[in-house]
Design a protein around this motif. Structure first.
Motif, PDB file in Angstrom:
ATOM      1  N   PHE A  63      30.459  23.661  -2.963  1.00 57.90           N
ATOM      2  CA  PHE A  63      29.924  23.113  -1.749  1.00 57.90           C
ATOM      3  C   PHE A  63      29.922  23.944  -0.586  1.00 57.90           C
ATOM      4  O   PHE A  63      29.337  24.205   0.215  1.00 57.90           O
ATOM      5  N   ILE A  64      31.219  24.573  -0.297  1.00 54.27           N
ATOM      6  CA  ILE A  64      31.474  25.031   0.869  1.00 54.27           C
ATOM      7  C   ILE A  64      31.172  26.482   1.067  1.00 54.27           C
ATOM      8  O   ILE A  64      31.294  27.241   1.834  1.00 54.27           O
ATOM      9  N   ALA A  65      30.585  27.171  -0.223  1.00 50.83           N
ATOM     10  CA  ALA A  65      30.153  28.530  -0.512  1.00 50.83           C
ATOM     11  C   ALA A  65      31.162  29.517   0.140  1.00 50.83           C
ATOM     12  O   ALA A  65      30.871  30.497   0.834  1.00 50.83           O
ATOM     13  N   SER A  66      32.465  29.197  -0.238  1.00 55.59           N
ATOM     14  CA  SER A  66      33.419  30.005   0.280  1.00 55.59           C
ATOM     15  C   SER A  66      34.794  30.044  -0.698  1.00 55.59           C
ATOM     16  O   SER A  66      35.721  29.692  -0.412  1.00 55.59           O
ATOM     17  N   GLN A  67      34.281  30.293  -1.943  1.00 55.95           N
ATOM     18  CA  GLN A  67      35.371  30.017  -2.922  1.00 55.95           C
ATOM     19  C   GLN A  67      36.486  31.214  -3.025  1.00 55.95           C
ATOM     20  O   GLN A  67      37.418  31.164  -3.678  1.00 55.95           O
ATOM     21  N   ASP A  68      36.408  32.025  -1.839  1.00 58.62           N
ATOM     22  CA  ASP A  68      37.399  32.933  -1.875  1.00 58.62           C
ATOM     23  C   ASP A  68      38.214  32.732  -0.662  1.00 58.62           C
ATOM     24  O   ASP A  68      39.235  33.361  -0.067  1.00 58.62           O
ATOM     25  N   ALA A  69      37.908  31.785   0.224  1.00 58.70           N
ATOM     26  CA  ALA A  69      38.835  31.582   1.232  1.00 58.70           C
ATOM     27  C   ALA A  69      40.069  30.486   0.727  1.00 58.70           C
ATOM     28  O   ALA A  69      39.478  30.081  -0.421  1.00 58.70           O
ATOM     29  N   GLY A  70      41.026  30.535   1.509  1.00 59.74           N
ATOM     30  CA  GLY A  70      42.242  29.688   0.767  1.00 59.74           C
ATOM     31  C   GLY A  70      41.775  28.270   0.534  1.00 59.74           C
ATOM     32  O   GLY A  70      42.120  27.756  -0.734  1.00 59.74           O
ATOM     33  N   PHE A  71      40.796  27.794   1.463  1.00 63.26           N
ATOM     34  CA  PHE A  71      40.377  26.569   1.099  1.00 63.26           C
ATOM     35  C   PHE A  71      39.750  26.272  -0.195  1.00 63.26           C
ATOM     36  O   PHE A  71      39.752  25.284  -1.004  1.00 63.26           O
ATOM     37  N   LYS A 120      47.824  20.358   9.325  1.00 63.84           N
ATOM     38  CA  LYS A 120      48.452  18.926   9.677  1.00 63.84           C
ATOM     39  C   LYS A 120      49.036  19.012  11.019  1.00 63.84           C
ATOM     40  O   LYS A 120      49.087  17.908  11.889  1.00 63.84           O
ATOM     41  N   GLU A 121      50.084  19.879  11.260  1.00 69.58           N
ATOM     42  CA  GLU A 121      50.808  19.838  12.203  1.00 69.58           C
ATOM     43  C   GLU A 121      50.079  19.933  13.722  1.00 69.58           C
ATOM     44  O   GLU A 121      50.281  19.262  14.687  1.00 69.58           O
ATOM     45  N   LEU A 122      49.155  20.909  13.476  1.00 71.93           N
ATOM     46  CA  LEU A 122      48.313  21.202  14.783  1.00 71.93           C
ATOM     47  C   LEU A 122      47.671  19.939  14.914  1.00 71.93           C
ATOM     48  O   LEU A 122      47.524  19.477  16.265  1.00 71.93           O
ATOM     49  N   ALA A 123      46.852  19.200  13.879  1.00 71.71           N
ATOM     50  CA  ALA A 123      46.188  18.012  14.084  1.00 71.71           C
ATOM     51  C   ALA A 123      46.885  16.864  14.682  1.00 71.71           C
ATOM     52  O   ALA A 123      46.504  16.254  15.724  1.00 71.71           O
ATOM     53  N   LEU A 124      48.026  16.567  14.316  1.00 70.20           N
ATOM     54  CA  LEU A 124      49.083  15.581  14.782  1.00 70.20           C
ATOM     55  C   LEU A 124      49.210  15.846  16.133  1.00 70.20           C
ATOM     56  O   LEU A 124      49.221  15.033  17.192  1.00 70.20           O
ATOM     57  N   MET A 125      49.582  17.076  16.697  1.00 72.11           N
ATOM     58  CA  MET A 125      49.960  17.161  17.936  1.00 72.11           C
ATOM     59  C   MET A 125      48.807  16.948  18.836  1.00 72.11           C
ATOM     60  O   MET A 125      48.959  16.160  19.829  1.00 72.11           O
ATOM     61  N   ASN A 126      47.562  17.289  18.371  1.00 68.44           N
ATOM     62  CA  ASN A 126      46.287  17.044  19.146  1.00 68.44           C
ATOM     63  C   ASN A 126      46.331  15.504  19.357  1.00 68.44           C
ATOM     64  O   ASN A 126      45.696  15.057  20.399  1.00 68.44           O
ATOM     65  N   LEU A 127      46.541  14.921  18.204  1.00 70.70           N
ATOM     66  CA  LEU A 127      46.045  13.498  18.283  1.00 70.70           C
ATOM     67  C   LEU A 127      46.975  12.721  19.019  1.00 70.70           C
ATOM     68  O   LEU A 127      46.760  11.858  19.897  1.00 70.70           O
ATOM     69  N   TYR A 128      48.256  13.118  18.946  1.00 71.39           N
ATOM     70  CA  TYR A 128      49.449  12.461  19.998  1.00 71.39           C
ATOM     71  C   TYR A 128      49.176  12.726  21.323  1.00 71.39           C
ATOM     72  O   TYR A 128      49.010  11.894  22.275  1.00 71.39           O
ATOM     73  N   LEU A 129      49.006  13.950  21.824  1.00 72.99           N
ATOM     74  CA  LEU A 129      48.592  14.279  23.121  1.00 72.99           C
ATOM     75  C   LEU A 129      47.136  13.677  23.672  1.00 72.99           C
ATOM     76  O   LEU A 129      47.302  13.301  24.836  1.00 72.99           O
ATOM     77  N   THR A 130      46.353  13.755  22.982  1.00 73.74           N
ATOM     78  CA  THR A 130      45.042  13.356  23.724  1.00 73.74           C
ATOM     79  C   THR A 130      45.134  11.737  23.820  1.00 73.74           C
ATOM     80  O   THR A 130      44.386  11.459  24.750  1.00 73.74           O
ATOM     81  N   PHE A 158      46.366  13.659   4.853  1.00 76.99           N
ATOM     82  CA  PHE A 158      46.293  15.021   4.849  1.00 76.99           C
ATOM     83  C   PHE A 158      46.295  15.542   3.475  1.00 76.99           C
ATOM     84  O   PHE A 158      46.596  16.662   3.127  1.00 76.99           O
ATOM     85  N   GLY A 159      46.168  14.662   2.395  1.00 78.22           N
ATOM     86  CA  GLY A 159      46.340  15.203   1.036  1.00 78.22           C
ATOM     87  C   GLY A 159      47.855  15.251   0.781  1.00 78.22           C
ATOM     88  O   GLY A 159      48.766  14.711   1.604  1.00 78.22           O
ATOM     89  N   ARG A 160      48.339  15.743  -0.373  1.00 84.22           N
ATOM     90  CA  ARG A 160      49.611  16.145  -0.823  1.00 84.22           C
ATOM     91  C   ARG A 160      49.610  17.351  -1.564  1.00 84.22           C
ATOM     92  O   ARG A 160      48.799  17.711  -2.238  1.00 84.22           O
ATOM     93  N   GLY A 161      51.011  17.793  -1.497  1.00 82.46           N
ATOM     94  CA  GLY A 161      51.300  19.122  -2.464  1.00 82.46           C
ATOM     95  C   GLY A 161      50.695  20.338  -1.930  1.00 82.46           C
ATOM     96  O   GLY A 161      50.503  20.484  -0.845  1.00 82.46           O
ATOM     97  N   GLY A 162      50.565  21.303  -2.874  1.00 82.23           N
ATOM     98  CA  GLY A 162      50.032  22.760  -2.569  1.00 82.23           C
ATOM     99  C   GLY A 162      48.822  22.906  -2.067  1.00 82.23           C
ATOM    100  O   GLY A 162      48.623  23.979  -1.368  1.00 82.23           O
ATOM    101  N   ARG A 163      47.966  22.054  -2.083  1.00 83.83           N
ATOM    102  CA  ARG A 163      46.797  22.065  -1.463  1.00 83.83           C
ATOM    103  C   ARG A 163      46.683  21.027  -0.326  1.00 83.83           C
ATOM    104  O   ARG A 163      45.411  20.754  -0.030  1.00 83.83           O
ATOM    105  N   SER A 164      47.550  20.593   0.253  1.00 83.38           N
ATOM    106  CA  SER A 164      47.391  19.720   1.408  1.00 83.38           C
ATOM    107  C   SER A 164      47.039  20.440   2.583  1.00 83.38           C
ATOM    108  O   SER A 164      47.127  21.672   2.617  1.00 83.38           O
ATOM    109  N   CYS A 165      46.787  19.589   3.552  1.00 88.71           N
ATOM    110  CA  CYS A 165      46.230  20.291   4.773  1.00 88.71           C
ATOM    111  C   CYS A 165      47.286  21.186   5.415  1.00 88.71           C
ATOM    112  O   CYS A 165      48.301  20.717   5.844  1.00 88.71           O
ATOM    113  N   ILE A 166      46.640  22.496   5.696  1.00 84.20           N
ATOM    114  CA  ILE A 166      47.491  23.492   6.434  1.00 84.20           C
ATOM    115  C   ILE A 166      47.808  23.128   7.627  1.00 84.20           C
ATOM    116  O   ILE A 166      48.572  23.511   8.402  1.00 84.20           O
TER     117      ILE A 166
END
Ligand code: HEM
Length: 504
Positions: free
Chosen positions: A110-118, A451-461, A441-449
Motif C-alpha cells: 500500500f505504501i508503494a515503497s517496497q524498497d524503503a526500510g519501512f 520512537k525516541e524522537l516521537a517521545l521527546m516531541n510528545l513530552y516537550l509539547t 511503537f510495535g516491537r522487535g526488529g520492525r518496531s518504530c525507528i
C-alpha cells in the motif's frame, strides 16, 4: 464427431476458467492447509472480501476483523492465505528480534515503497537498510536534537499566544501536525517544510494525508494506482482532482526532487537522515538510487507526521475532557517549573519533563487510546511453520495482529475505552502485564525507528502546552478525533473538523 467438437469449442473454452475457478474455490475451502482455521468462507476464497471492506466501504476491514474475532475466537482466517490473531499475551512471540519474520509484501504494497526500510519485506535486507539510518535515531542522536525540538515547541506556543489574543478557536489537530511535520522534515530531509509558519496551520497540506492514505489502500489491491497517479501531468491532476489531490501530487514530487538532489550532490553533508543513508556503508551502491531514496523520504515523512499528530491530539482531547486529570497534570507541571526556578523555559528541558510520573501516565494512556498505527501488522515466515494453539500455520502464511486489539483488551485494561491515566500508577505484576501488552511503537526488529524522537516531541509539547495555556474544547466531540476509517493510520469521519480549542 469433429463437427460436434467444433460447435462446442466456445462452451469448452468458457468451461476452462469456470473449472479452474471452481477448483481453486474447492481447494481453498477444503484442502488448503488453513482450511481448518475458523472464519468466513468468502474470506477464505478470495481477497475480494478484504477489498470490499477496505476499498468499497472505506477502511472498514479492521472493524470487520474485530467482529469476526467475537464470532470465531482468537484466530480467524481473514484471507485465502492470511490469519489474524487477537491475543495480547502472544504479541511478543510474533514481534521480536529473534523470530525473523518478513513483512507481508502484499499487505505493505500500500505504501508503494517496497524498497524503503519501512516497506522492505525480507528480514535480512531490511536489517541492512535500517542500519543505514539507525545512528540518526539512537538515543544519543536524539538528545542532540533537543534544542531543535524545543525551538519548534516554543514557536508553536508563540503562535498559540497570538491566537489567544485574537480570541479565535484554534485547530490544534493541524497545529500539532505542523509541529510533527517540521520535526521530521527538518531532520530527515535536506530542507524542512516550515509548516508552523503557515497562516492557517497548513490546513490544506494536512488534508492530503487522508487522500494519500485512502489512495494507498486501493493501491494495495490494484498496485498500479500510485505509479499511474504520479506519472500524470500536473495539469491533468488539477483538472480532475480535488485540491488535496493536487497537494498530494506536489508533495510527492517535492520529495522526489529532494532525494535527487541528495543522491546527485558530489560533496554531500551528513546533516539529514537522507544524506546519512546515501553516505552509509551498510548498504550497497544499488540501494542509493534516486527512486529508493525517494521511497525512504516518503515513508519517513509519512510515518513520523500523522502518528505524532494523532497521538498529541488524542492526549490533549482526553485531558481537556477530564477536568480532574487536567488539574493534576497542571499541578505536577507547575511544581516542576517551580523546582527549576531561574532556568529559562524549564518545561522544555527533556530530562525534567521525562521524569514526571503523572505526565508519563497521561501519555501512556493517550498513546493506548490513540492507536496511531491502526492497520494490522502483517508478517510472513517463509522459512518454517508457526504454531498457534492447536493450529499449525505452514511456511508462507501471512499472520497478523493489531495494536488496537492489545490496547483495547478488557482483560489487560479494564474499562478499556475510558481514559484513566491512574491505571498506569501501579507497580508489580499488574504494571508488568500492561507494559507487556502496551505496544504503540510495535516491537522487535520492525518496531518504530522514530520512537525516541516521537517521545521527546510528545513530552516537550504536552508539558509546555498544558503549563502555558488554559484551554477548553471548542465544538469537538470524541468522534471528531476517533477512528472511523482505518487507512493504516486512523481517520475520523470526513466531516470532522478535528480538535478545536479556545485559549484563555
Ligand atoms: C507517536 C508517534 C509514532 C508512533 C505511535 C509510531 C508507531 C510505529 C509503529 C507501530 C511502527 C511499526 C509498523 C509496522 O510494523 O508496520 C512504526 C514503524 C516505523 N516508524 Fe514510527 N511511530 C511514530 C513516530 C515516528 C517518527 C517520529 C518517525 C521518524 C521519522 C517514525 C518512523 C518510522 C519508521 C521508519 C518505521 C519503520 C521501521 C522499520 O520497519 O524498520 N515513526 N512506527
Amino acid at each position: 464427431m469433429a463437427f460436434f467438437t467444433y460447435m462446442n469449442l466456445p462452451i469448452l473454452l468458457a468451461l476452462v476458467p469456470f473449472t479452474a475457478f471452481s477448483s481453486l474455490v474447492i481447494y481453498r475451502l477444503f484442502f488448503h492447509p488453513l482450511s481448518k482455521v475458523p472464519g468466513p468462507k468468502l474470506a477464505a476464497i478470495s481477497r475480494f472480501y478484504d477489498f470490499y471492506y477496505d476499498c468499497i466501504q472505506g477502511g472498514k476491514f479492521s472493524f470487520k476483523i474485530e467482529e469476526l474475532h467475537e464470532l470465531y475466537g482468537p484466530i480467524v482466517r481473514i484471507g485465502p492465505n492470511e490469519v489474524h490473531i487477537q491475543d495480547p499475551d502472544v504479541f511478543d512471540e510474533f514481534y521480536n528480534v529473534t523470530t525473523r519474520l518478513d513483512k507481508d509484501p502484499w499487505y505493505y504494497a500500500f505504501i508503494a515503497s517496497q524498497d524503503a526500510g519501512f516497506g522492505t519485506s525480507n528480514v535480512d535486507l531490511h536489517r541492512a537498510r535500517r542500519k543505514a539510518m539507525s545512528r540518526f535515531f539512537a538515543s544519543s542522536a536524539i538528545s542532540n536534537l533537543e534544542s531543535s525540538s524545543k525551538e519548534k515547541v516554543l514557536k508553536l506556543c508563540r503562535r498559540l499566544q497570538q491566537m489567544r489574543q485574537e480570541g479565535k478557536p484554534v485547530n490544534l489537530s493541524n497545529a500539532y501536525r505542523c509541529l510533527a511535520g517540521d520535526s521530521v522534515t527538518d531532520y530527515c530531509l535536506p530542507k524542512g517544510f516550515d509548516l508552523l509558519d503557515s497562516v492557517d496551520f497548513a490546513d490544506d497540506y494536512n488534508k492530503q494525508a487522508r487522500i494519500i492514505s485512502q489512495i494507498a489502500v486501493w493501491h494495495r489491491h490494484i498496485p498500479i494506482i500510485i505509479p499511474i497517479f504520479m506519472r500524470m501531468p500536473r495539469w491533468f491532476i488539477e483538472k480532475t482532482s480535488t485540491e488535496g489531490g493536487v497537494m498530494a501530487f506536489d508533495f510527492q514530487t517535492d520529495l522526489a526532487r529532494m532525494a535527487e538532489t541528495v543522491v546527485k550532490t558530489e560533496k554531500r553533508s551528513d546533516r539529514s537522515v537522507l544524506d546519512g543513508i546515501v553516505n552509509s556503508d551498510a548498504i550497497p551502491e544499488s540501494d542509493k538510487t534516486v527512486e529508493r531514496i525517494t521511497q525512504e523520504a516518503r515513508t519517513l515523512v509519512g510515518a513520523g507526521t500523522e502518528t505524532t499528530g494523532i497521538s498529541l491530539e488524542t492526549i490533549t482531547f482526553h485531558v481537556l475532557s477530564h477536568p480532574d486529570v487536567l488539574r493534576k497534570l497542571k499541578e505536577e507541571l507547575a511544581k516542576a517549573a517551580e523546582g527549576s526556578k531561574g532556568v529559562k523555559d524549564p518545561l522544555t528541558k527533556y530530562s525534567t519533563v521525562q521524569r514526571l510520573s503523572y505526565l508519563t501516565a497521561v501519555m501512556n494512556e493517550g498513546l493506548r487510546l490513540a492507536n496511531s498505527v491502526s492497520g494490522r501488522l502483517a508478517r510472513v515466515n517463509p522459512r518454517s511453520a508457526t504454531t498457534y494453539k492447536s493450529y499449525v500455520l505452514p511456511p508462507g502464511t501471512a499472520i497478523s495482529m493489531s495494536i488496537r486489539d492489545n490496547h483495547l483488551s478488557e482483560s489487560v485494561f479494564p474499562d478499556a475505552l475510558s481514559f484513566k491515566p491512574e491505571r498506569w500508577l501501579v507497580t508489580g505484576d499488574e504494571l508488568k502485564h500492561m507494559e507487556k501488552c502496551f505496544v504503540p511503537f510495535g516491537r522487535g526488529g520492525r518496531s518504530c525507528i522514530g520512537k525516541e524522537l516521537a517521545l521527546m516531541n510528545l513530552y516537550l509539547t504536552l508539558a509546555s502546552f498544558f503549563h502555558e495555556f488554559d484551554a477548553e474544547l471548542f465544538e469537538t466531540r470524541r468522534q471528531d478525533i476517533e477512528i472511523e476509517h482505518d487507512f493504516f493510520s486512523p481517520f475520523p469521519s470526513p466531516d470532522s473538523k478535528g480538535l478545536r480549542i479556545m485559549l484563555r
